[in-house]
Write a protein that holds these residues in place. Structure first.
Motif, PDB file in Angstrom:
ATOM      1  N   UNK A  69      15.064 -23.928  -5.964  1.00  0.00           N
ATOM      2  CA  UNK A  69      15.158 -22.725  -5.139  1.00  0.00           C
ATOM      3  C   UNK A  69      15.105 -21.478  -6.018  1.00  0.00           C
ATOM      4  N   UNK A  70      15.763 -21.533  -7.177  1.00  0.00           N
ATOM      5  CA  UNK A  70      15.712 -20.404  -8.117  1.00  0.00           C
ATOM      6  C   UNK A  70      14.286 -20.157  -8.594  1.00  0.00           C
ATOM      7  N   UNK A  71      13.563 -21.225  -8.894  1.00  0.00           N
ATOM      8  CA  UNK A  71      12.187 -21.090  -9.356  1.00  0.00           C
ATOM      9  C   UNK A  71      11.304 -20.486  -8.268  1.00  0.00           C
ATOM     10  N   UNK A  72      11.509 -20.920  -7.024  1.00  0.00           N
ATOM     11  CA  UNK A  72      10.726 -20.373  -5.917  1.00  0.00           C
ATOM     12  C   UNK A  72      11.050 -18.902  -5.695  1.00  0.00           C
ATOM     13  N   UNK A  73      12.331 -18.553  -5.780  1.00  0.00           N
ATOM     14  CA  UNK A  73      12.739 -17.162  -5.620  1.00  0.00           C
ATOM     15  C   UNK A  73      12.145 -16.300  -6.724  1.00  0.00           C
ATOM     16  N   UNK A  74      12.136 -16.820  -7.934  1.00  0.00           N
ATOM     17  CA  UNK A  74      11.553 -16.097  -9.063  1.00  0.00           C
ATOM     18  C   UNK A  74      10.053 -15.897  -8.865  1.00  0.00           C
ATOM     19  N   UNK A  75       9.370 -16.931  -8.398  1.00  0.00           N
ATOM     20  CA  UNK A  75       7.925 -16.826  -8.145  1.00  0.00           C
ATOM     21  C   UNK A  75       7.652 -15.821  -7.026  1.00  0.00           C
ATOM     22  N   UNK A  76       8.501 -15.804  -5.990  1.00  0.00           N
ATOM     23  CA  UNK A  76       8.336 -14.842  -4.902  1.00  0.00           C
ATOM     24  C   UNK A  76       8.510 -13.421  -5.413  1.00  0.00           C
ATOM     25  N   UNK A  77       9.514 -13.197  -6.239  1.00  0.00           N
ATOM     26  CA  UNK A  77       9.746 -11.855  -6.795  1.00  0.00           C
ATOM     27  C   UNK A  77       8.563 -11.412  -7.651  1.00  0.00           C
ATOM     28  N   UNK A  78       8.032 -12.343  -8.458  1.00  0.00           N
ATOM     29  CA  UNK A  78       6.873 -12.040  -9.297  1.00  0.00           C
ATOM     30  C   UNK A  78       5.672 -11.659  -8.426  1.00  0.00           C
ATOM     31  N   UNK A  79       5.440 -12.417  -7.371  1.00  0.00           N
ATOM     32  CA  UNK A  79       4.316 -12.151  -6.482  1.00  0.00           C
ATOM     33  C   UNK A  79       4.483 -10.802  -5.783  1.00  0.00           C
ATOM     34  N   UNK A  80       5.703 -10.516  -5.312  1.00  0.00           N
ATOM     35  CA  UNK A  80       5.958  -9.225  -4.668  1.00  0.00           C
ATOM     36  C   UNK A  80       5.724  -8.076  -5.649  1.00  0.00           C
ATOM     37  N   UNK A  81       6.165  -8.250  -6.894  1.00  0.00           N
ATOM     38  CA  UNK A  81       5.968  -7.213  -7.905  1.00  0.00           C
ATOM     39  C   UNK A  81       4.482  -7.000  -8.167  1.00  0.00           C
ATOM     40  N   UNK A  82       3.727  -8.089  -8.320  1.00  0.00           N
ATOM     41  CA  UNK A  82       2.288  -7.966  -8.574  1.00  0.00           C
ATOM     42  C   UNK A  82       1.577  -7.285  -7.406  1.00  0.00           C
ATOM     43  N   UNK A  83       1.960  -7.636  -6.183  1.00  0.00           N
ATOM     44  CA  UNK A  83       1.341  -7.011  -5.010  1.00  0.00           C
ATOM     45  C   UNK A  83       1.653  -5.523  -4.960  1.00  0.00           C
ATOM     46  N   UNK A  84       2.905  -5.161  -5.218  1.00  0.00           N
ATOM     47  CA  UNK A  84       3.285  -3.746  -5.213  1.00  0.00           C
ATOM     48  C   UNK A  84       2.582  -2.997  -6.345  1.00  0.00           C
ATOM     49  N   UNK A  85       2.476  -3.630  -7.509  1.00  0.00           N
ATOM     50  CA  UNK A  85       1.791  -2.997  -8.637  1.00  0.00           C
ATOM     51  C   UNK A  85       0.306  -2.805  -8.333  1.00  0.00           C
ATOM     52  N   UNK A  86      -0.321  -3.791  -7.702  1.00  0.00           N
ATOM     53  CA  UNK A  86      -1.740  -3.670  -7.343  1.00  0.00           C
ATOM     54  C   UNK A  86      -1.936  -2.534  -6.336  1.00  0.00           C
ATOM     55  N   UNK A  87      -1.029  -2.422  -5.369  1.00  0.00           N
ATOM     56  CA  UNK A  87      -1.116  -1.342  -4.381  1.00  0.00           C
ATOM     57  C   UNK A  87      -0.938   0.019  -5.059  1.00  0.00           C
ATOM     58  N   UNK A  88       0.037   0.107  -5.950  1.00  0.00           N
ATOM     59  CA  UNK A  88       0.268   1.358  -6.676  1.00  0.00           C
ATOM     60  C   UNK A  88      -0.944   1.707  -7.538  1.00  0.00           C
ATOM     61  N   UNK A  89      -1.544   0.711  -8.168  1.00  0.00           N
ATOM     62  CA  UNK A  89      -2.732   0.944  -8.984  1.00  0.00           C
ATOM     63  C   UNK A  89      -3.886   1.460  -8.120  1.00  0.00           C
ATOM     64  N   UNK A  90      -4.050   0.901  -6.928  1.00  0.00           N
ATOM     65  CA  UNK A  90      -5.105   1.370  -6.014  1.00  0.00           C
ATOM     66  C   UNK A  90      -4.878   2.831  -5.640  1.00  0.00           C
TER      67      UNK A  90
END
Length: 178
Positions: A17-38
């Motif tokens: 569950x910790x690994x999944x939560x960590x992967x979710x946080x990473x994905x959310x960060x990448x999505x937000x960073x991609x949006x900010x970059x756009x």
């Protein structure tokens, strides 16, 4: 390890569950960073478009990517909760309809997968004797099954003797013979 669970603190159950939560946080960060970059690319391209006309194409691409990213964010968030906590109609669709969704999904599975005819058709396609024969071609499996049966037979005979099943079957057979 005991944690106090507040509405903002997720409860951790195990390492998976910790690994999944960590992967979710990473994905959310990448999505937000991609949006900010756009947004940044759009702003920069718009700012320098008067100097280099080709930046109009870059600005249009970045603008489309920003709008698409915001639309995707809203669509996904709207499925599961109310965006920004606002009572916007047609949001929090899954939580508000989870019982209806579960009933419909259960009915769909029952009708399409568990109805007698589809089950009968699937079972007719399976060659159980070939599966067992293939499974038993492995010498370790065959030996393990043999050991299991050797242990099981005496226990089964003892259970039959103690349960009175032997006497019952004998009396029924005698009745039938008579």
């Amino acid at each position: 390890m005991s944690q106090s669970a507040s509405p903002l603190t997720p409860v951790r159950f195990d390492a998976e569950a910790d690994a999944k939560l960590s992967a979710l946080r990473r994905t959310k960060f990448l999505a937000a960073a991609a949006l900010a970059l756009c947004v940044l690319v759009f702003a920069l391209a718009k700012s320098f478009e008067h100097i280099h006309a080709w930046l109009g194409f870059v600005a249009a691409f970045a603008e489309a990517a920003t709008i698409g990213g915001l639309a995707d964010w809203y669509a996904v968030v709207a499925l599961f909760r109310r965006p920004l906590g606002l009572p916007i109609p047609h949001t929090a669709i899954i939580p508000e309809n989870q019982n209806r969704i579960a009933d419909n999904l259960g009915r769909f599975i029952e009708v399409n997968f568990l109805a007698p005819e589809p089950v009968r058709e699937k079972l007719a396609e399976v060659d159980f004797s070939a599966l067992v024969a293939d499974w038993l071609t492995d010498t370790e499996r065959a030996a393990g099954l043999s050991r299991f049966i050797v242990r099981l037979v005496p226990q089964t005979l003892a259970a039959i003797e103690q349960s009175g099943l032997r006497g019952f079957v004998t009396s029924r057979m005698l009745e039938q013979i008579e």
